[in-house]
Write an enzyme that holds these catalytic residues in place. Structure first.
Site, short mmCIF file in Angstrom:
data_model
loop_
_atom_site.label_atom_id
_atom_site.label_comp_id
_atom_site.label_asym_id
_atom_site.label_seq_id
_atom_site.Cartn_x
_atom_site.Cartn_y
_atom_site.Cartn_z
N GLU A 1 -5.54 -8.28 -0.54
CA GLU A 1 -6.25 -8.00 0.72
C GLU A 1 -7.71 -7.75 0.38
O GLU A 1 -8.01 -6.80 -0.36
CB GLU A 1 -5.68 -6.78 1.45
CG GLU A 1 -4.33 -7.03 2.08
CD GLU A 1 -3.86 -5.87 2.97
OE1 GLU A 1 -4.71 -5.20 3.60
OE2 GLU A 1 -2.64 -5.66 3.02
N GLU B 1 0.82 -1.23 0.00
CA GLU B 1 0.00 0.00 0.00
C GLU B 1 0.85 1.27 0.00
O GLU B 1 0.65 2.16 0.83
CB GLU B 1 -0.96 -0.01 1.20
CG GLU B 1 -1.98 -1.12 1.11
CD GLU B 1 -3.10 -1.04 2.14
OE1 GLU B 1 -3.00 -0.25 3.11
OE2 GLU B 1 -4.10 -1.77 1.97
O1 AHR Z 1 -5.10 -6.05 6.91
C1 AHR Z 1 -4.99 -4.93 7.74
C2 AHR Z 1 -4.28 -3.77 7.08
O2 AHR Z 1 -5.08 -3.28 6.05
C3 AHR Z 1 -2.98 -4.07 6.40
O3 AHR Z 1 -1.90 -4.03 7.27
C4 AHR Z 1 -2.87 -2.97 5.38
O4 AHR Z 1 -2.13 -3.36 4.26
C5 AHR Z 1 -4.29 -2.62 5.08
O5 AHR Z 1 -4.53 -1.26 5.13
#
Ligand code: AHR
Length: 498
Positions: free
Chosen positions: A292, A173
């Site tokens: 994610e 990210e």
């Molecule tokens: O999964 C939780 C968090 O969400 C992770 O660390 C990050 O990559 C995202 O913002």
């Protein structure tokens, strides 16, 4: 009763399912590692301190890949802190989650754990506070056999053979202002290109994932993807997408329509990848790593009360309810429907932190979202058939949302077709019909239904089986047509076998 007509054709294929779309994620965050998969001294752990009960559930899920060690955590992580003798490992501040990292679990423990969990690693490197020199060092430590500083360092740590890690994330990210070492698209694109190039020089067999946007609603969405790929298209194999949905407004119809947004997100990112491909006159296509995805919001207020700089606190411990499981089902269907281009995806995360599996010192239990994930992992293999769903739609904040999300997967070897379907109608059952005359002799051999009268029903330590799948009785083949009643508010799996 509302009707849904589902159309498939054995020659109209989306593509082969890459098993890795059923991946998950473990971050050094809260109790995911410490107390989740690693708890030395516990009667529930093995001789290496790995929790046997979580290992058993993860093996039952057949999780194909696990992304590690972050997440936001990775953007200031020094992997060297977590290797070698445990008594020499430093305790560090983790500014990402305002906690203390003891480094008692690190890269080698993760690789040992992954073997026991029968899964493959997806390793993320720190491109926040570190750079391409570190990218070279970590891959040398992991993938070079011997005779160099870092490969011999690994051997001195008791790992004679290289780990041979194939899949790597180039940071996490990096578009997010919250990220340690946050960068502009130009800065990150250049760094990803340099890091990727040097990693492939050391081990040309690796596959690399560049960071896309951390959400479709980031102000830089679109231009981020384009600029990053302009820099590193030649070096990388996948572009990442992240998304989390919530029902903060307590509007279940809108919430369940979030798969419409996810579908649009995937299509938009693909358009950008293909536009850069065209501009660059490249043969190679960039595929997607949705590394994610989940529902995340239940724990937000609780997390504000956590004591800063504590070790493995209860963080992001969302207690999932039944409607969350429905959306997770719809999100899995969405990923499958894009199986031609989405090759990797990670349910974020796996244990204790926004997770299907929860632990305490005395045992484990399965959250509601465990079940659609389990069914997809176990039964979502084969070739995705183009699945047209003709059904009524409702108005949502994302535009028209179909009442039924569905996808059919054919496993030619086992002569099965598995239909995954969610009925998002909160009040009414839906009659779903699917013409299967091309599949003569196929009959329903399994029908699983997850439904509940209460959208907010949860599985907890005290009541672990409030929301569990049951065998459905309303799916049958009649005159070459699958006829199934999808109960109001339900996740359904129907397996046909010939
Ligand atoms: O999964 C939780 C968090 O969400 C992770 O660390 C990050 O990559 C995202 O913002």
């Amino acid at each position: 009763m509302k009707q849904a007509k589902i159309c498939i054709d054995r020659d109209f294929l989306v593509g082969q399912v890459d098993k890795r779309i059923f991946g998950s994620f473990l971050e050094h965050l809260g109790r995911a590692i410490y107390g989740g998969i690693y708890q030395p001294g516990s009667p529930l752990s093995d001789e290496q301190g790995f929790r046997k009960d979580t290992l058993d559930l993860i093996k039952q899920l057949q999780v194909p890949i696990v992304r590690y060690p972050g997440g936001n955590f990775v953007s200031d992580y020094h992997w060297e802190d977590g290797v070698g003798p445990k008594d020499l490992r430093p305790r560090r501040l983790d500014p990402a989650w305002t906690t203390i990292e003891t480094n008692q679990f690190g890269l080698n423990e993760f690789m040992d754990w992954a073997k026991k969990a029968e899964t493959e690693p997806m390793m993320a490197i720190n491109l926040g506070t570190r750079g391409f020199e570190d990218a070279k060092n970590i891959i040398e430590y992991c993938n070079v056999k011997k005779g160099t500083y870092y490969s011999d360092l690994r051997r001195s740590h008791g790992y004679e053979e290289p780990h041979n890690i194939k899949l790597w994330c180039l940071g996490n990210e990096m578009d997010g202002p919250w990220q340690m070492g946050h960068k502009t698209a130009d800065e990150y694109g250049r760094l990803a290109e340099e890091a990727g190039r040097i990693m492939k020089m050391v081990d040309p067999s690796v596959e690399l994932v560049a960071c896309g946007s951390s959400g479709m609603y980031m102000p830089t969405f679109g231009t981020w993807e384009e600029t990053v790929l302009e820099h590193c298209y030649e070096q990388v194999d996948y572009l990442s997408l992240h998304t989390y949905y919530d029902n903060v407004e307590n509007n279940s119809r809108d919430f369940l329509a979030s798969s419409v947004a996810m579908d649009g997100f995937i299509s938009s990112v693909l358009s950008i990848c293909d536009a850069v491909q065209a501009k660059k006159r490249q043969k190679k296509k960039i595929n997607l790593s949705f590394d994610e995805w989940n529902v995340w919001y239940h724990s937000r207020e609780q997390d504000k009360k956590v004591e800063p700089w504590s070790e493995a606190p209860h963080l992001l411990e969302d207690v999932y309810n039944f409607e969350d499981a429905l959306l997770v089902g719809s999100m899995l269907i969405t990923l499958l429907r894009h199986a031609d281009r989405v090759k990797i995806a990670c349910l974020a995360q796996l244990v204790n932190v926004i997770a299907p599996i929860m632990t305490d010192d005395t045992g484990v239990w399965k959250q509601t979202i465990f079940y659609p994930y389990l069914h997809a992992c176990q039964m979502g293999n084969g070739t995705v058939l183009q699945t047209l769903v003709n059904c009524p739609v409702y108005e949502s904040k994302y535009g028209d949302a179909p009442y039924v999300d569905a996808v059919a997967v054919e496993d030619k070897e086992n002569r099965t077709i598995t239909l995954f379907a969610v009925n998002k109608d909160l009040e009414e059952d839906i009659q779903a019909d699917m013409d299967i005359r091309q599949y003569e002799g196929y009959e329903v051999v399994e029908n699983l239904v997850l439904t509940h009268t209460d959208l907010k029903a949860e599985n907890t330590k005290e009541e672990p089986d409030k929301v569990v799948p049951v065998s459905g009785k309303n799916a049958k083949v009649e005159a070459g047509c699958l006829k199934a009643v999808l109960p109001a508010r339900s996740w359904n799996v129907i397996v046909l076998k010939g």
